[in-house]
Design an enzyme around this catalytic site. Structure first.
Site, PDB file in Angstrom:
ATOM      1  N   TYR A 151       8.127  -3.100  12.628  1.00 44.84           N
ATOM      2  CA  TYR A 151       7.347  -4.226  13.110  1.00 44.84           C
ATOM      3  C   TYR A 151       6.845  -4.246  14.366  1.00 44.84           C
ATOM      4  O   TYR A 151       6.076  -5.189  14.922  1.00 44.84           O
ATOM      5  CB  TYR A 151       7.663  -5.651  12.340  1.00 44.84           C
ATOM      6  CG  TYR A 151       8.177  -5.613  11.136  1.00 44.84           C
ATOM      7  CD1 TYR A 151       7.232  -5.561  10.139  1.00 44.84           C
ATOM      8  CD2 TYR A 151       9.286  -5.619  10.462  1.00 44.84           C
ATOM      9  CE1 TYR A 151       7.373  -5.609   8.829  1.00 44.84           C
ATOM     10  CE2 TYR A 151       9.534  -5.863   9.003  1.00 44.84           C
ATOM     11  CZ  TYR A 151       8.525  -5.694   8.321  1.00 44.84           C
ATOM     12  OH  TYR A 151       8.659  -5.787   6.913  1.00 44.84           O
ATOM     13  N   ASP A 166      -2.340 -18.603  -6.797  1.00 43.39           N
ATOM     14  CA  ASP A 166      -2.944 -19.663  -7.111  1.00 43.39           C
ATOM     15  C   ASP A 166      -3.797 -20.541  -6.290  1.00 43.39           C
ATOM     16  O   ASP A 166      -4.905 -21.016  -6.376  1.00 43.39           O
ATOM     17  CB  ASP A 166      -2.137 -20.375  -8.173  1.00 43.39           C
ATOM     18  CG  ASP A 166      -1.778 -19.454  -9.733  1.00 43.39           C
ATOM     19  OD1 ASP A 166      -2.459 -18.545  -9.800  1.00 43.39           O
ATOM     20  OD2 ASP A 166      -1.087 -20.130 -10.555  1.00 43.39           O
ATOM     21  N   HIS A 202      -1.159  -7.240   6.930  1.00 45.63           N
ATOM     22  CA  HIS A 202       0.188  -6.998   7.187  1.00 45.63           C
ATOM     23  C   HIS A 202       0.386  -6.131   8.391  1.00 45.63           C
ATOM     24  O   HIS A 202      -0.826  -5.401   8.697  1.00 45.63           O
ATOM     25  CB  HIS A 202       0.711  -6.071   6.051  1.00 45.63           C
ATOM     26  CG  HIS A 202       0.534  -6.882   4.692  1.00 45.63           C
ATOM     27  ND1 HIS A 202       1.433  -7.696   4.500  1.00 45.63           N
ATOM     28  CD2 HIS A 202      -0.333  -6.812   3.755  1.00 45.63           C
ATOM     29  CE1 HIS A 202       1.143  -8.157   3.278  1.00 45.63           C
ATOM     30  NE2 HIS A 202       0.048  -7.570   2.873  1.00 45.63           N
TER      31      HIS A 202
HETATM   32  C1  DQA Z   1       4.812  -7.533   6.002  1.00 42.75           C
HETATM   33  C2  DQA Z   1       5.127  -6.694   4.748  1.00 42.75           C
HETATM   34  C3  DQA Z   1       6.055  -7.048   3.723  1.00 42.75           C
HETATM   35  O1  DQA Z   1       6.308  -6.097   2.798  1.00 42.75           O
HETATM   36  C4  DQA Z   1       7.130  -7.511   4.471  1.00 42.75           C
HETATM   37  O2  DQA Z   1       8.004  -8.251   3.494  1.00 42.75           O
HETATM   38  C5  DQA Z   1       7.217  -8.588   5.471  1.00 42.75           C
HETATM   39  C6  DQA Z   1       6.230  -8.086   6.624  1.00 42.75           C
HETATM   40  C7  DQA Z   1       4.133  -6.850   7.094  1.00 42.75           C
HETATM   41  O3  DQA Z   1       3.589  -7.656   7.658  1.00 42.75           O
HETATM   42  O4  DQA Z   1       4.185  -5.540   7.174  1.00 42.75           O
HETATM   43  O5  DQA Z   1       8.026  -9.303   5.752  1.00 42.75           O
HETATM   44  O6  DQA Z   1       3.895  -8.607   5.458  1.00 42.75           O
END
Ligand code: DQA
Length: 152
Positions: A27, A91, A104
């Protein structure tokens, strides 16, 4: 209450408060506040405003989506792991009238098989994933166009 097309609700879901410290190889080292700042700068250049909420509680995110109805022009949401199973968030977003961007940092499709299911995608206008922090700028640019901001 009237909808303000220039007001964007940015939602950050579960575990995203740990960004900067959490799995930096996946990340990156930027914090959630850094990403929110990226979104705020992009927004102000386009005449938009960001309201940001992070929560680890599904119910709080659902309440925030309800609160955006008739008030915010669009929603950008990185639901974290809620992406993969929260039908409640699905929803709630389905009941929101404006554009919804699913965001993401990583590309979940290129990771473990269980991340390949998004229950948010079917109610999103579009998804931006795999671009790290730049995704926050791209998401703001996308909503600016979708809500018809003149400078977008
Ligand atoms: C995420 C991707 C998701 O699979 C993961 O559970 C996250 C971060 C992303 O920003 O890449 O917590 O949303």
């Amino acid at each position: 209450m009237t909808t303000d097309p220039t007001l964007v609700l940015l939602l950050s879901g579960v575990n995203l408060n740990l960004l900067g410290d959490r799995e930096p190889a996946v990340y990156g080292s930027a914090t959630l506040e850094d990403h929110a700042d990226t979104a705020r700068s992009a927004a102000s250049a386009l005449g938009l405003r960001i309201e940001h909420l992070q929560s680890n509680a599904e119910a709080e995110l659902v309440e925030a989506i309800h609160g955006a109805r008739g008030r915010c022009g669009s929603i950008i949401i990185n639901p974290g792991a809620f992406t993969h199973y929260s039908w409640a968030i699905h929803d709630a977003l389905a009941a929101f009238d404006g554009p919804v961007i699913e965001l993401h940092l990583s590309n979940p499709d290129a990771r473990e098989p269980w991340r390949r299911t998004s229950v948010v995608a079917p109610v999103a206008t579009g998804t931006i994933s795999g671009f790290g922090s730049d995704g926050y700028r791209l998401a703001v640019e996308a909503v600016a166009r979708l809500v018809g901001q003149p400078s977008a």
